[in-house]
Write a protein that holds these residues in place. Sequence first.
Motif, PDB file in Angstrom:
ATOM      1  N   LEU A  58      32.843  42.230  42.083  1.00 52.66           N
ATOM      2  CA  LEU A  58      34.022  42.185  41.218  1.00 52.66           C
ATOM      3  C   LEU A  58      33.726  41.658  39.824  1.00 52.66           C
ATOM      4  O   LEU A  58      34.628  41.489  39.028  1.00 52.66           O
ATOM      5  CB  LEU A  58      35.093  41.285  41.858  1.00 52.66           C
ATOM      6  N   LYS A  60      32.652  42.694  37.064  1.00 55.04           N
ATOM      7  CA  LYS A  60      33.073  43.424  35.867  1.00 55.04           C
ATOM      8  C   LYS A  60      34.582  43.626  35.823  1.00 55.04           C
ATOM      9  O   LYS A  60      35.145  43.977  34.800  1.00 55.04           O
ATOM     10  CB  LYS A  60      32.360  44.777  35.821  1.00 55.04           C
ATOM     11  N   VAL A  61      35.245  43.437  36.965  1.00 50.56           N
ATOM     12  CA  VAL A  61      36.694  43.631  37.045  1.00 50.56           C
ATOM     13  C   VAL A  61      37.438  42.349  36.688  1.00 50.56           C
ATOM     14  O   VAL A  61      38.490  42.377  36.066  1.00 50.56           O
ATOM     15  CB  VAL A  61      37.088  44.067  38.477  1.00 50.56           C
ATOM     16  N   ILE A  62      36.863  41.209  37.128  1.00 47.89           N
ATOM     17  CA  ILE A  62      37.557  39.935  36.933  1.00 47.89           C
ATOM     18  C   ILE A  62      37.511  39.545  35.455  1.00 47.89           C
ATOM     19  O   ILE A  62      36.443  39.426  34.874  1.00 47.89           O
ATOM     20  CB  ILE A  62      36.898  38.821  37.774  1.00 47.89           C
ATOM     21  N   PRO A  63      38.703  39.358  34.835  1.00 49.08           N
ATOM     22  CA  PRO A  63      38.705  38.937  33.434  1.00 49.08           C
ATOM     23  C   PRO A  63      38.169  37.512  33.320  1.00 49.08           C
ATOM     24  O   PRO A  63      38.392  36.698  34.215  1.00 49.08           O
ATOM     25  CB  PRO A  63      40.189  38.976  33.056  1.00 49.08           C
TER      26      PRO A  63
END
Lengths: 203, 197
Positions: A58, A60-63
């Motif tokens: 995750l 690259k997805v998690i800000p």
Amino acid sequence: MTLKQALVHGLWEDLPPFRLVLGLCPALAVTSSAENGLGMGLAATFVLVFSNMFISVLRKVIPDKVRIGSFIVVIATLVVLVEMIMKAYFFPLSQQLGIFIPLIVVNCIILGRAEAFASRNPVLLSMADGLSVGIGFTISLAVLGSIREILGAGTWFGWQVFGASFEPFEFMVKAPGAFICLGIILGLMNAYSRMRGETFIQT
Amino acid sequence: MREILRLIVVLSLICGISAGALTVARLNLASRIEKQSDFYVRGPALERLFGKPAEELLGNKISLPIGDHLYPIFYLTEGSEITELAVEAPGPGGYGGDIIVMIGLDLRENRMVGMEIIQHSETPGVGSRVEKASFRKQWQGLPVDEPVELTSQGGQIDAISGATYSSKAVVNGTNHIIDLIRRHRDDIMAVIKAKGE
């Protein structure tokens, strides 16, 4: 870091809790016997490998702004899962470890590896890192638990080690014994590393 | 604005998926966990209460649904007469949440046989002392139809010093069970009779 480095660095160079000096709370609290230490280490290893895996997937997805919160949710989910599995299959162990299982959530080794490693590295490498640090943690806790159990209760994994005439140092299975034991091991490890001229130790 | 939206969506998704995964795990493991706690916790507790082997007692189990809570109840029979009950209920007010208490009741003499702690999350070494035999034995022989209370409130149970909250939670659990028996004695008997036939 290569895969091989990731697999071995947790066994000596970054051995928790002695080298990282993280995760001391469970290391001191549950190592009153070898079995508890081993059980705690294995539970933490399971959480560590899978939290590293999910967080790496995750990453690259998690800000960036909510990353710590996201990591905690992932870790907490895994810990509750471990708690349920332990209750379903290893009930006596879960009673022994009690409150320290839910407390794996705030074990700084796990959050530390998530933040320092899994959030910047690919999946396989992160899992290798989790496994290596986890196994290091398990071995450390088992060793610490063994020393304390043998000296403090005269048993090892519940087996009688000494004859009946052995008077156990009850002090070793209590909290101060944990600190002293940890301190001595830490000192010996640092002395050994210095003798070999290893550069990564704190001076 | 877009960024805030993204934060909310990602975090909600992670939480939602986690909650879903845990629900699935719980549904699959709940019955096994229940069996394990019967074997390791309730079995020994029943043995201490009634002095009979756990295997004999664990089979005599009913679950009484009242409101949205399921009360596990164990029973002993002699011929067709139900002689003893062990009722389990949560006692609210503990330092770490509810303390689950089990009370053994002798129905012929209307007295308590004893009290056992099934589950608690009290502080180790402080509140956890409610598990000690010296505290638990105060329940032996108490009448079934009168509420219990701590001595500081004019009752008959000596609280553990330094663990008043935990002691009070056990008392609350006991009163919960006394109340349950008072209101639902006939229901319990009917369910047990129905199971026996």
